[in-house]
Design a protein around this motif. Structure first.
Motif, short mmCIF file in Angstrom:
data_model
loop_
_atom_site.label_atom_id
_atom_site.label_comp_id
_atom_site.label_asym_id
_atom_site.label_seq_id
_atom_site.Cartn_x
_atom_site.Cartn_y
_atom_site.Cartn_z
N LEU A 113 -7.11 4.57 7.57
CA LEU A 113 -7.86 4.53 6.31
C LEU A 113 -8.07 3.07 5.93
CD1 LEU A 113 -5.97 7.29 4.27
CD2 LEU A 113 -8.09 7.53 5.60
N GLY A 114 -9.14 2.78 5.19
CA GLY A 114 -9.48 1.40 4.87
C GLY A 114 -9.47 1.12 3.38
N LEU A 115 -9.28 -0.16 3.03
CA LEU A 115 -9.39 -0.63 1.66
C LEU A 115 -10.17 -1.93 1.66
CD1 LEU A 115 -8.65 -0.71 -1.37
CD2 LEU A 115 -6.51 -1.85 -0.73
N ILE A 167 -2.48 -1.96 -2.89
CA ILE A 167 -2.19 -1.90 -1.45
C ILE A 167 -0.85 -1.20 -1.21
CG2 ILE A 167 -1.58 -3.31 0.56
CD1 ILE A 167 -3.59 -5.40 -0.51
N ARG A 168 0.15 -1.55 -1.99
CA ARG A 168 1.47 -0.92 -1.82
C ARG A 168 1.37 0.60 -2.00
NH1 ARG A 168 6.78 -2.77 -2.62
NH2 ARG A 168 5.97 -4.76 -1.88
N GLY A 169 0.63 1.03 -3.00
CA GLY A 169 0.47 2.47 -3.23
C GLY A 169 -0.27 3.15 -2.10
N MET A 170 -1.34 2.52 -1.60
CA MET A 170 -2.10 3.11 -0.50
C MET A 170 -1.27 3.17 0.77
SD MET A 170 -6.12 2.04 -0.74
CE MET A 170 -6.50 3.26 0.53
N GLU A 171 -0.52 2.11 1.05
CA GLU A 171 0.31 2.08 2.25
C GLU A 171 1.33 3.20 2.23
OE1 GLU A 171 0.51 -2.57 3.72
OE2 GLU A 171 1.85 -1.90 2.11
N GLY A 191 -3.69 3.41 -5.96
CA GLY A 191 -3.77 3.41 -4.51
C GLY A 191 -3.35 4.73 -3.89
N GLU A 192 -2.29 5.33 -4.43
CA GLU A 192 -1.82 6.61 -3.90
C GLU A 192 -2.87 7.71 -4.09
OE1 GLU A 192 1.88 7.37 -5.80
OE2 GLU A 192 3.01 5.99 -4.53
N GLU A 193 -3.46 7.76 -5.27
CA GLU A 193 -4.47 8.79 -5.55
C GLU A 193 -5.70 8.61 -4.67
OE1 GLU A 193 -4.23 11.41 -7.21
OE2 GLU A 193 -2.51 11.13 -8.52
#
Length: 370
Positions: free
Chosen positions: A65-67, A100-104, A331-333
């Motif tokens: 997945l990308g950001l 970023i931390r949440g997405m990771e 990020g998590e959502e």
């Protein structure tokens, strides 16, 4: 022409070689600006997304997945965090770091890796298109890339827009996640007016292109109007980059203007505002430095507030009154939406999520310990 546009189609439509199209995406600075824009325009019109590798193109599954977002690093704030708490890495984290931390964390939970494009060098459209060919779906910060371009990419893979409202139901078919910026700023401003009895307020905002900064200014306006206070149609001051250095410069500008108009910036003169309300924490921290340098005491002479709730906001002295937004949850959502889009909910209607915020009352407004 095939159903899926290829590099050959883009080259033909833009009147350049295949090698030039490749350079636009791989090394955009090596291509003249006019040529680069022509190639990107053709790619947008065709809905072309470059592929990271042939296998990924064939399977449409990369496990990544990308950001994508601009580089909002702030060296001054990082230095400040190091000085405030050198043993706490968490103190260095800014808004984008928290996302970023949440997405990771969420990506790892679902078995995905995360690809991050932060510099957007060579133009955001080029970088986003490059990332789109290497991931199964991605999140992008609002106003980084025209929504129309993202909408084209979203026909082939899911895209989530972060920190911005839906612009137009006809043109915008993306999923959106934002926080309650206006609600948070309205509540914070109401606190200053009603609980502290402040009347002379100024708002230091960001660029008009920032949906977050504009929503926060609206909340400020609404609170002032509800209290019967005069309020401008524009922020008292704007900064293009909402960094600590810009906050310091903005504070100096406001105090210098006050000195020219009133001839006196001593406490109680009426020249210094009673509260400086900043659109983010980084600028507010810069303001604390400028005020200390000029002998203006916080909160005795002027109240200072921010927005975001970055770790540094509680480490500076006086601790910063701010609005905490759930940056990691943002990020998590984003990951949760992408995963659902890649699964059973692929064809559902686009959704818009609004995450709540909370006001942190601290010493810079006169609440809490100093």
């Amino acid at each position: 022409m095939s159903t899926t546009p290829t590099v050959y189609d883009v080259a033909e439509q833009s009147g350049v070689s295949i090698a030039t199209v490749s350079r636009v995406y791989r090394n955009p600075d090596s291509v003249r600006e006019t040529t680069r824009e022509r190639v990107l325009a053709a790619a947008r019109e065709l809905g072309y997304v470059p592929s990271g590798n042939a296998r990924g193109l064939a399977s449409r599954s990369t496990g990544v997945l990308g950001l994508c977002f601009p580089d909002y690093s702030d060296p001054d704030t990082e230095i400040e965090a190091a000085a405030a708490d050198a043993d706490d890495d968490h103190a260095f984290m800014l808004y984008s770091d928290q996302i970023i931390r949440g997405m990771e964390r969420a990506a790892r939970r679902h078995g995905y890796a995360l690809l991050i494009a932060a510099s957007l060098k060579g133009g955001p459209e080029s970088q986003v298109a490059k990332v789109a060919g290497r991931v199964d779906g991605f999140a992008v910060l609002a106003r980084t890339v025209p929504t129309e371009d993202l909408d084209i990419i979203s026909r082939r893979l899911p895209v989530v827009m972060l920190a911005g409202p839906r612009e137009n139901d006809e043109l915008d078919h993306l999923d959106h996640i934002e926080v309650a910026n206006a609600d948070g700023q309205r509540e914070l401003t109401r606190h200053l007016i009603e609980d502290h009895g402040l009347r002379r307020l100024v708002f230091i905002g960001g660029a008009k292109s920032s949906p977050d900064a504009e929503a926060r200014f609206r909340g400020y306006q609404e609170a002032c109007r509800a209290a019967g206070l005069p309020v401008r149609e524009e922020p008292d001051l704007r900064t293009e980059m909402m960094t600590q250095a810009e906050g310091e410069r903005a504070t100096d500008t406001l105090l210098d203007q006050a000195a020219e108009e009133r001839g006196d910036v001593s406490p109680g003169s009426g020249a210094v505002p009673e509260a400086m309300i900043f659109a983010n924490d980084q600028m507010a921290v810069g303001a604390l430095h400028a005020l200390e340098r000029r002998g203006v005491r916080v909160p005795d002479d002027v109240v200072v507030t921010g927005f975001d709730g970055i770790p540094l906001s509680r480490l500076v002295r006086p601790a910063l009154t701010t609005v905490r937004q759930p940056m990691r949850q943002l990020g998590e959502e984003a990951v949760e939406l992408l995963v659902r889009r890649l699964g059973a909910e692929r064809d559902r209607e686009p959704v818009s999520l609004m995450l709540p915020v909370t006001v942190a009352r601290r010493a810079s407004c006169g609440c809490g310990e100093r």
